[in-house]
Motif scaffolding. Structure first.
Motif, PDB file in Angstrom:
ATOM      1  N   GLY A   1       1.594 -15.995 -11.778  1.00  0.00           N
ATOM      2  CA  GLY A   1       0.527 -16.231 -12.754  1.00  0.00           C
ATOM      3  C   GLY A   1      -0.515 -15.133 -12.761  1.00  0.00           C
ATOM      4  O   GLY A   1      -0.266 -14.014 -12.300  1.00  0.00           O
ATOM      5  N   PRO A   2      -1.726 -15.439 -13.263  1.00  0.00           N
ATOM      6  CA  PRO A   2      -2.784 -14.426 -13.370  1.00  0.00           C
ATOM      7  C   PRO A   2      -3.205 -13.899 -11.995  1.00  0.00           C
ATOM      8  O   PRO A   2      -3.364 -14.663 -11.046  1.00  0.00           O
ATOM      9  CB  PRO A   2      -3.939 -15.169 -14.050  1.00  0.00           C
ATOM     10  CG  PRO A   2      -3.310 -16.353 -14.698  1.00  0.00           C
ATOM     11  CD  PRO A   2      -2.154 -16.741 -13.836  1.00  0.00           C
ATOM     12  N   ARG A   3      -3.424 -12.608 -11.922  1.00  0.00           N
ATOM     13  CA  ARG A   3      -3.840 -11.984 -10.664  1.00  0.00           C
ATOM     14  C   ARG A   3      -5.336 -12.167 -10.453  1.00  0.00           C
ATOM     15  O   ARG A   3      -6.144 -11.941 -11.365  1.00  0.00           O
ATOM     16  CB  ARG A   3      -3.481 -10.503 -10.695  1.00  0.00           C
ATOM     17  CG  ARG A   3      -3.701  -9.760  -9.390  1.00  0.00           C
ATOM     18  CD  ARG A   3      -3.173  -8.341  -9.456  1.00  0.00           C
ATOM     19  NE  ARG A   3      -1.718  -8.323  -9.651  1.00  0.00           N
ATOM     20  CZ  ARG A   3      -0.993  -7.203  -9.700  1.00  0.00           C
ATOM     21  NH1 ARG A   3      -1.588  -6.017  -9.587  1.00  0.00           N
ATOM     22  NH2 ARG A   3       0.308  -7.263  -9.882  1.00  0.00           N
ATOM     23  N   LEU A   4      -5.714 -12.564  -9.227  1.00  0.00           N
ATOM     24  CA  LEU A   4      -7.128 -12.761  -8.890  1.00  0.00           C
ATOM     25  C   LEU A   4      -7.772 -11.485  -8.357  1.00  0.00           C
ATOM     26  O   LEU A   4      -8.957 -11.221  -8.615  1.00  0.00           O
ATOM     27  CB  LEU A   4      -7.270 -13.858  -7.827  1.00  0.00           C
ATOM     28  CG  LEU A   4      -6.743 -15.251  -8.177  1.00  0.00           C
ATOM     29  CD1 LEU A   4      -6.950 -16.194  -6.997  1.00  0.00           C
ATOM     30  CD2 LEU A   4      -7.445 -15.794  -9.426  1.00  0.00           C
ATOM     31  N   ALA A   5      -7.021 -10.729  -7.586  1.00  0.00           N
ATOM     32  CA  ALA A   5      -7.581  -9.528  -6.944  1.00  0.00           C
ATOM     33  C   ALA A   5      -6.437  -8.679  -6.410  1.00  0.00           C
ATOM     34  O   ALA A   5      -5.296  -9.121  -6.338  1.00  0.00           O
ATOM     35  CB  ALA A   5      -8.524  -9.925  -5.804  1.00  0.00           C
ATOM     36  N   GLY A   6      -6.790  -7.452  -6.020  1.00  0.00           N
ATOM     37  CA  GLY A   6      -5.836  -6.562  -5.372  1.00  0.00           C
ATOM     38  C   GLY A   6      -4.990  -5.778  -6.355  1.00  0.00           C
ATOM     39  O   GLY A   6      -4.956  -6.069  -7.556  1.00  0.00           O
ATOM     40  N   GLU A   7      -4.307  -4.765  -5.820  1.00  0.00           N
ATOM     41  CA  GLU A   7      -3.439  -3.936  -6.635  1.00  0.00           C
ATOM     42  C   GLU A   7      -2.426  -3.231  -5.750  1.00  0.00           C
ATOM     43  O   GLU A   7      -2.590  -3.129  -4.528  1.00  0.00           O
ATOM     44  CB  GLU A   7      -4.249  -2.901  -7.408  1.00  0.00           C
ATOM     45  CG  GLU A   7      -5.003  -1.917  -6.516  1.00  0.00           C
ATOM     46  CD  GLU A   7      -5.758  -0.881  -7.325  1.00  0.00           C
ATOM     47  OE1 GLU A   7      -5.560  -0.840  -8.552  1.00  0.00           O
ATOM     48  OE2 GLU A   7      -6.518  -0.098  -6.723  1.00  0.00           O
ATOM     49  N   LEU A   8      -1.375  -2.750  -6.394  1.00  0.00           N
ATOM     50  CA  LEU A   8      -0.404  -1.901  -5.723  1.00  0.00           C
ATOM     51  C   LEU A   8      -0.661  -0.463  -6.141  1.00  0.00           C
ATOM     52  O   LEU A   8      -0.919  -0.190  -7.309  1.00  0.00           O
ATOM     53  CB  LEU A   8       1.021  -2.308  -6.103  1.00  0.00           C
ATOM     54  CG  LEU A   8       1.421  -3.762  -5.855  1.00  0.00           C
ATOM     55  CD1 LEU A   8       2.878  -3.978  -6.232  1.00  0.00           C
ATOM     56  CD2 LEU A   8       1.166  -4.171  -4.416  1.00  0.00           C
ATOM     57  N   THR A   9      -0.589   0.446  -5.177  1.00  0.00           N
ATOM     58  CA  THR A   9      -0.821   1.855  -5.475  1.00  0.00           C
ATOM     59  C   THR A   9       0.222   2.705  -4.753  1.00  0.00           C
ATOM     60  O   THR A   9       0.788   2.290  -3.742  1.00  0.00           O
ATOM     61  CB  THR A   9      -2.225   2.309  -5.032  1.00  0.00           C
ATOM     62  OG1 THR A   9      -2.370   2.055  -3.624  1.00  0.00           O
ATOM     63  CG2 THR A   9      -3.300   1.580  -5.795  1.00  0.00           C
ATOM     64  N   THR A  10       0.440   3.896  -5.267  1.00  0.00           N
ATOM     65  CA  THR A  10       1.323   4.844  -4.603  1.00  0.00           C
ATOM     66  C   THR A  10       0.477   5.685  -3.656  1.00  0.00           C
ATOM     67  O   THR A  10      -0.437   6.394  -4.086  1.00  0.00           O
ATOM     68  CB  THR A  10       2.043   5.730  -5.625  1.00  0.00           C
ATOM     69  OG1 THR A  10       2.860   4.896  -6.458  1.00  0.00           O
ATOM     70  CG2 THR A  10       2.926   6.758  -4.932  1.00  0.00           C
ATOM     71  N   ILE A  11       0.762   5.564  -2.376  1.00  0.00           N
ATOM     72  CA  ILE A  11      -0.042   6.221  -1.345  1.00  0.00           C
ATOM     73  C   ILE A  11       0.891   6.781  -0.268  1.00  0.00           C
ATOM     74  O   ILE A  11       2.081   6.477  -0.228  1.00  0.00           O
ATOM     75  CB  ILE A  11      -1.040   5.241  -0.683  1.00  0.00           C
ATOM     76  CG1 ILE A  11      -0.296   4.019  -0.118  1.00  0.00           C
ATOM     77  CG2 ILE A  11      -2.110   4.811  -1.657  1.00  0.00           C
ATOM     78  CD1 ILE A  11      -1.197   3.060   0.637  1.00  0.00           C
ATOM     79  N   GLU A  12       0.321   7.591   0.618  1.00  0.00           N
ATOM     80  CA  GLU A  12       1.094   8.058   1.758  1.00  0.00           C
ATOM     81  C   GLU A  12       1.377   6.882   2.686  1.00  0.00           C
ATOM     82  O   GLU A  12       0.523   6.007   2.888  1.00  0.00           O
ATOM     83  CB  GLU A  12       0.347   9.154   2.507  1.00  0.00           C
ATOM     84  CG  GLU A  12       0.280  10.463   1.737  1.00  0.00           C
ATOM     85  CD  GLU A  12      -0.050  11.642   2.638  1.00  0.00           C
ATOM     86  OE1 GLU A  12      -0.215  11.444   3.855  1.00  0.00           O
ATOM     87  OE2 GLU A  12      -0.135  12.766   2.107  1.00  0.00           O
ATOM     88  N   TYR A  13       2.573   6.886   3.257  1.00  0.00           N
ATOM     89  CA  TYR A  13       2.941   5.797   4.159  1.00  0.00           C
ATOM     90  C   TYR A  13       1.928   5.634   5.293  1.00  0.00           C
ATOM     91  O   TYR A  13       1.591   4.512   5.679  1.00  0.00           O
ATOM     92  CB  TYR A  13       4.344   6.033   4.747  1.00  0.00           C
ATOM     93  CG  TYR A  13       4.685   5.043   5.826  1.00  0.00           C
ATOM     94  CD1 TYR A  13       4.995   3.726   5.510  1.00  0.00           C
ATOM     95  CD2 TYR A  13       4.677   5.416   7.172  1.00  0.00           C
ATOM     96  CE1 TYR A  13       5.284   2.797   6.505  1.00  0.00           C
ATOM     97  CE2 TYR A  13       4.970   4.503   8.164  1.00  0.00           C
ATOM     98  CZ  TYR A  13       5.273   3.196   7.828  1.00  0.00           C
ATOM     99  OH  TYR A  13       5.555   2.284   8.824  1.00  0.00           O
TER     100      TYR A  13
END
Length: 422
Positions: free
Chosen positions: A288-300
């Motif tokens: 459902g709807p996202r409350l917070a947070g995100e996915l990002t492309t970062i160094e391991y």
């Protein structure tokens, strides 16, 4: 009177250490550094060692082992204190905290570390070559203890347990010798330490493989707690369809900085963002709807996903409706369901005794919970009660571990740990 006896005994042991060639700092009860050096990360472990010996070299460790033998006192080893579960009362506590050397061989993709090294140092040293170790959830955790206990990290589904990537270890045994354990030398000891923890000696050097992972698509996203049961049921089906490059966990917790209960989905994908988002779409659609947070492309090396304290730990072959119903009713607990399998379940030949590789999920709760079915299986790195060490291994592996213990430590000299008796 009793205090005087302890102090006198401690000074005898100090004299023995110095006579055996120990060159590091030594602390007795009452010394300024004593209380700081004996401290574990786990508050319930309140060690009162007779002597604390800060080792700076392998020969210091050997001197401590020989002195403990000579004076008939127990010995324990501690680097960061994250894995300390048994108090080192009345014995020698060997601190390897200062032994922090990290060497990277980028051509061979190998790291060689001293026993006090932490994952953060390995991550930072390896990243400049586009390489990654099979580290855990926190940069602060010690490499050696984590790895000897199996070591399950966020690349484990792709590359296996950290213990499976060890290629050599330098081990000080119960008789004070230093041996090199590998597939070619002392192969029985090499097998045992890769999951059997510190039962067979004190590891003073560890070599392990690194992997060509520079960037990942990762993060934690939060959804409404009212969707918890639906998310977990979809998770059960969805995890059967995903590749080993994708590691995930579903956590019933709170949105950071608030009291709002939420479902957190932890993600680390060792591949491009577009493919990660495509694979995750069915799970996120249910959430459902996202409350917070995100996915990002970062160094391991910067992908810190954290963990949940394992007051309750069990392994699940399937995520049953019964389990889902119980955990979603818990209003004051953090519950983490993590997907296992992949390379963890299919190691190469000669893999060490990391237990319960066949499990599909781990279930961790930050408090004890009544009413949950329990398989009785445990994992050494998460084991709160060291007296239950036997439950961390398959029966055949446990038998073989006892045989190796009898060969290298027949008197159970190394017993202040998650102990495997000879």
């Amino acid at each position: 009177m009793s205090t005087q006896v302890v102090v006198a005994g401690a000074r005898d042991v100090v004299a023995g250490l110095l006579g055996a060639g120990f060159n590091g700092a030594v602390h007795l009860p009452g010394d300024v550094e004593y209380d700081e050096q004996r401290r574990s990360v786990i508050p319930s472990v309140d060690s009162r060692p007779l002597v604390i010996a800060e080792a700076s070299t392998r020969t210091d460790v050997q001197a401590a082992v020989r002195t403990a033998k000579e004076y008939g006192v127990p010995i324990a080893v501690q680097a960061t204190g994250h894995g300390t579960r048994v108090p080192a009362d009345g014995g020698i506590l060997v601190k390897t905290t200062a032994m922090t050397t990290v060497l990277i061989d980028p051509e061979r993709r190998i790291a060689k570390v001293a026993p006090g090294a932490r994952w953060g140092a390995v991550l930072d040293a390896a990243r400049q070559f586009g390489l990654a170790p099979l580290s855990g959830s926190h940069r602060d955790v010690g490499v050696t203890g984590y790895t000897l206990g199996g070591g399950v990290g966020w690349l484990a589904r792709k590359y296996g347990f950290a213990a499976d990537s060890v290629i050599r270890a330098e081990v000080v045994t119960a008789d004070g010798r230093c041996v090199s354990a590998s597939a070619e030398q002392h192969p029985d000891l090499f097998w045992a330490i890769r999951g059997g923890t510190g039962n067979f000696g004190i590891v003073t050097s560890l070599e392990f493989r690194l992997y060509p992972v520079r960037q990942v698509h990762a993060g934690i996203v939060y959804y409404g707690i009212d969707r918890a049961a639906a998310i977990l049921r979809r998770y059960r089906d969805w995890t059967a369809t995903i590749p080993n490059d994708l590691s995930t966990a579903v956590v019933l917790t709170r949105v950071p900085g608030t009291e709002q209960r939420a479902v957190a989905i932890k993600v680390l994908y060792a591949g491009p963002a577009e493919l990660a988002e495509h694979l995750l779409k069915p799970l996120f659609a249910t959430a459902g709807p996202r409350l917070a947070g995100e996915l990002t492309t970062i160094e391991y090396a910067d992908a810190a996903l954290g963990g949940t304290p394992a007051r309750h730990l069990d392994f699940l072959d399937t995520l049953t409706d019964e389990v889902i119903d119980v955990v979603t009713e818990l209003e004051d607990a953090t519950v983490e369901v993590r997907h296992w399998g992949g390379a963890m379940a299919h190691p190469g030949p000669g893999a060490g005794p990391v237990g319960h590789r066949e499990a599909s999920y781990s279930l961790i709760i930050d408090r004890e919970v009544a009413g949950l079915p329990n398989s009785g299986r445990t994992f050494v790195n998460f084991l709160g009660d060291p007296g239950r060490a036997d439950t961390a291994y398959a029966a055949a592996d446990l038998q073989r571990l006892r045989e190796v213990k009898r060969a290298y430590d027949p008197t159970n000299f190394f017993h202040l740990n998650a102990n495997i008796q000879p």
